[in-house]
Motif scaffolding. Structure first.
Motif, PDB file in Angstrom:
ATOM      1  N   MET A 148      16.815  25.243  92.017  1.00  0.00           N
ATOM      2  CA  MET A 148      17.139  26.644  91.891  1.00  0.00           C
ATOM      3  C   MET A 148      16.445  27.181  90.636  1.00  0.00           C
ATOM      4  O   MET A 148      16.410  26.534  89.611  1.00  0.00           O
ATOM      5  CB  MET A 148      18.646  26.820  91.805  1.00  0.00           C
ATOM      6  N   PHE A 149      15.913  28.371  90.735  1.00  0.00           N
ATOM      7  CA  PHE A 149      15.204  28.987  89.619  1.00  0.00           C
ATOM      8  C   PHE A 149      16.124  29.975  88.901  1.00  0.00           C
ATOM      9  O   PHE A 149      16.942  30.645  89.513  1.00  0.00           O
ATOM     10  CB  PHE A 149      13.964  29.730  90.127  1.00  0.00           C
ATOM     11  N   PHE A 150      15.956  30.073  87.614  1.00  0.00           N
ATOM     12  CA  PHE A 150      16.724  31.016  86.806  1.00  0.00           C
ATOM     13  C   PHE A 150      15.768  31.797  85.913  1.00  0.00           C
ATOM     14  O   PHE A 150      15.730  31.612  84.717  1.00  0.00           O
ATOM     15  CB  PHE A 150      17.750  30.281  85.937  1.00  0.00           C
ATOM     16  N   GLY A 151      14.972  32.638  86.514  1.00  0.00           N
ATOM     17  CA  GLY A 151      14.025  33.444  85.766  1.00  0.00           C
ATOM     18  C   GLY A 151      14.537  34.852  85.594  1.00  0.00           C
ATOM     19  O   GLY A 151      15.729  35.093  85.439  1.00  0.00           O
ATOM     20  N   TRP A 152      13.642  35.791  85.644  1.00  0.00           N
ATOM     21  CA  TRP A 152      14.013  37.196  85.551  1.00  0.00           C
ATOM     22  C   TRP A 152      14.874  37.562  86.759  1.00  0.00           C
ATOM     23  O   TRP A 152      14.663  37.031  87.854  1.00  0.00           O
ATOM     24  CB  TRP A 152      12.778  38.059  85.543  1.00  0.00           C
ATOM     25  N   PRO A 153      15.810  38.480  86.615  1.00  0.00           N
ATOM     26  CA  PRO A 153      16.682  38.824  87.752  1.00  0.00           C
ATOM     27  C   PRO A 153      15.928  39.287  88.999  1.00  0.00           C
ATOM     28  O   PRO A 153      16.278  38.902  90.110  1.00  0.00           O
ATOM     29  CB  PRO A 153      17.549  39.946  87.192  1.00  0.00           C
ATOM     30  N   LEU A 154      14.883  40.074  88.834  1.00  0.00           N
ATOM     31  CA  LEU A 154      14.153  40.558  90.001  1.00  0.00           C
ATOM     32  C   LEU A 154      13.028  39.616  90.439  1.00  0.00           C
ATOM     33  O   LEU A 154      12.545  39.713  91.560  1.00  0.00           O
ATOM     34  CB  LEU A 154      13.588  41.950  89.729  1.00  0.00           C
ATOM     35  N   LEU A 155      12.598  38.748  89.555  1.00  0.00           N
ATOM     36  CA  LEU A 155      11.533  37.792  89.853  1.00  0.00           C
ATOM     37  C   LEU A 155      11.963  36.395  89.388  1.00  0.00           C
ATOM     38  O   LEU A 155      11.479  35.881  88.384  1.00  0.00           O
ATOM     39  CB  LEU A 155      10.237  38.194  89.152  1.00  0.00           C
ATOM     40  N   PHE A 215      11.262  33.467  90.133  1.00  0.00           N
ATOM     41  CA  PHE A 215      10.285  32.390  90.061  1.00  0.00           C
ATOM     42  C   PHE A 215       9.455  32.448  88.774  1.00  0.00           C
ATOM     43  O   PHE A 215       8.711  31.521  88.484  1.00  0.00           O
ATOM     44  CB  PHE A 215       9.362  32.407  91.286  1.00  0.00           C
ATOM     45  N   LEU A 216       9.563  33.527  88.001  1.00  0.00           N
ATOM     46  CA  LEU A 216       8.875  33.633  86.710  1.00  0.00           C
ATOM     47  C   LEU A 216       9.824  33.211  85.595  1.00  0.00           C
ATOM     48  O   LEU A 216      11.008  33.521  85.635  1.00  0.00           O
ATOM     49  CB  LEU A 216       8.397  35.066  86.469  1.00  0.00           C
ATOM     50  N   PRO A 217       9.299  32.516  84.589  1.00  0.00           N
ATOM     51  CA  PRO A 217      10.165  32.108  83.483  1.00  0.00           C
ATOM     52  C   PRO A 217      10.609  33.308  82.658  1.00  0.00           C
ATOM     53  O   PRO A 217       9.940  34.339  82.610  1.00  0.00           O
ATOM     54  CB  PRO A 217       9.280  31.174  82.661  1.00  0.00           C
ATOM     55  N   ARG A 218      11.739  33.159  82.020  1.00  0.00           N
ATOM     56  CA  ARG A 218      12.228  34.219  81.138  1.00  0.00           C
ATOM     57  C   ARG A 218      11.318  34.346  79.921  1.00  0.00           C
ATOM     58  O   ARG A 218      10.686  33.375  79.510  1.00  0.00           O
ATOM     59  CB  ARG A 218      13.655  33.901  80.700  1.00  0.00           C
ATOM     60  N   PRO A 219      11.247  35.518  79.316  1.00  0.00           N
ATOM     61  CA  PRO A 219      10.345  35.717  78.170  1.00  0.00           C
ATOM     62  C   PRO A 219      10.630  34.782  77.000  1.00  0.00           C
ATOM     63  O   PRO A 219       9.721  34.412  76.278  1.00  0.00           O
ATOM     64  CB  PRO A 219      10.580  37.174  77.766  1.00  0.00           C
ATOM     65  N   GLN A 220      11.863  34.372  76.801  1.00  0.00           N
ATOM     66  CA  GLN A 220      12.189  33.502  75.671  1.00  0.00           C
ATOM     67  C   GLN A 220      11.852  32.038  75.964  1.00  0.00           C
ATOM     68  O   GLN A 220      11.966  31.194  75.082  1.00  0.00           O
ATOM     69  CB  GLN A 220      13.656  33.651  75.265  1.00  0.00           C
ATOM     70  N   SER A 221      11.408  31.727  77.176  1.00  0.00           N
ATOM     71  CA  SER A 221      11.030  30.364  77.525  1.00  0.00           C
ATOM     72  C   SER A 221       9.713  30.000  76.852  1.00  0.00           C
ATOM     73  O   SER A 221       8.830  30.829  76.679  1.00  0.00           O
ATOM     74  CB  SER A 221      10.861  30.216  79.031  1.00  0.00           C
ATOM     75  N   ARG A 222       9.603  28.749  76.500  1.00  0.00           N
ATOM     76  CA  ARG A 222       8.387  28.246  75.870  1.00  0.00           C
ATOM     77  C   ARG A 222       7.748  27.233  76.805  1.00  0.00           C
ATOM     78  O   ARG A 222       8.333  26.191  77.097  1.00  0.00           O
ATOM     79  CB  ARG A 222       8.744  27.596  74.541  1.00  0.00           C
ATOM     80  N   ILE A 223       6.587  27.555  77.307  1.00  0.00           N
ATOM     81  CA  ILE A 223       5.878  26.666  78.208  1.00  0.00           C
ATOM     82  C   ILE A 223       4.583  26.240  77.520  1.00  0.00           C
ATOM     83  O   ILE A 223       3.776  27.082  77.129  1.00  0.00           O
ATOM     84  CB  ILE A 223       5.570  27.351  79.552  1.00  0.00           C
ATOM     85  N   ILE A 224       4.416  24.945  77.376  1.00  0.00           N
ATOM     86  CA  ILE A 224       3.222  24.400  76.727  1.00  0.00           C
ATOM     87  C   ILE A 224       2.523  23.496  77.728  1.00  0.00           C
ATOM     88  O   ILE A 224       3.151  22.634  78.338  1.00  0.00           O
ATOM     89  CB  ILE A 224       3.596  23.599  75.469  1.00  0.00           C
ATOM     90  N   THR A 225       1.222  23.692  77.884  1.00  0.00           N
ATOM     91  CA  THR A 225       0.439  22.879  78.804  1.00  0.00           C
ATOM     92  C   THR A 225      -0.729  22.270  78.045  1.00  0.00           C
ATOM     93  O   THR A 225      -1.406  22.958  77.281  1.00  0.00           O
ATOM     94  CB  THR A 225      -0.103  23.740  79.956  1.00  0.00           C
ATOM     95  N   TYR A 226      -0.947  21.003  78.260  1.00  0.00           N
ATOM     96  CA  TYR A 226      -2.085  20.311  77.659  1.00  0.00           C
ATOM     97  C   TYR A 226      -2.924  19.706  78.768  1.00  0.00           C
ATOM     98  O   TYR A 226      -2.393  19.173  79.735  1.00  0.00           O
ATOM     99  CB  TYR A 226      -1.616  19.195  76.713  1.00  0.00           C
ATOM    100  N   VAL A 227      -4.231  19.793  78.611  1.00  0.00           N
ATOM    101  CA  VAL A 227      -5.157  19.219  79.572  1.00  0.00           C
ATOM    102  C   VAL A 227      -6.053  18.250  78.817  1.00  0.00           C
ATOM    103  O   VAL A 227      -6.680  18.623  77.828  1.00  0.00           O
ATOM    104  CB  VAL A 227      -6.008  20.309  80.262  1.00  0.00           C
ATOM    105  N   GLY A 228      -6.075  17.041  79.270  1.00  0.00           N
ATOM    106  CA  GLY A 228      -6.891  16.024  78.619  1.00  0.00           C
ATOM    107  C   GLY A 228      -8.254  15.921  79.252  1.00  0.00           C
ATOM    108  O   GLY A 228      -8.580  16.617  80.224  1.00  0.00           O
ATOM    109  N   PRO A 229      -9.062  15.037  78.723  1.00  0.00           N
ATOM    110  CA  PRO A 229     -10.393  14.841  79.290  1.00  0.00           C
ATOM    111  C   PRO A 229     -10.292  14.236  80.688  1.00  0.00           C
ATOM    112  O   PRO A 229      -9.331  13.528  81.012  1.00  0.00           O
ATOM    113  CB  PRO A 229     -11.060  13.866  78.319  1.00  0.00           C
TER     114      PRO A 229
END
Length: 71
Positions: free
Chosen positions: A1-8, A10-24
């Protein structure tokens, strides 16, 4: 179950911190009929790269003492 914005939800809330790393990238050879040893070897290469990427970036992500646990 997703808990993002009330109308959307599937999008994370603005206070969420998402960090992505891509290696070689890892150059894998094409092996038409790989043996178990081939699979084990290339799996080990991948896992070593994943561990290295995690160790190099865990402090920047805010978890300097974290240990990677792969189940």
């Amino acid at each position: 179950m997703f808990f993002g914005w009330p109308l959307l939800p599937f999008l994370p809330r603005p206070q969420s911190r998402i960090i992505t790393y891509v290696g070689p990238g890892i150059d894998l050879p094409h092996i038409p009929s790989p043996s178990n040893e081939d699979v084990d070897h290339w799996h080990k290469v991948y896992m070593e790269g994943l561990q290295k990427l995690f160790d190099e970036n865990k402090a920047e992500a805010g978890y300097p003492d974290a240990q990677l646990e792969i189940l």
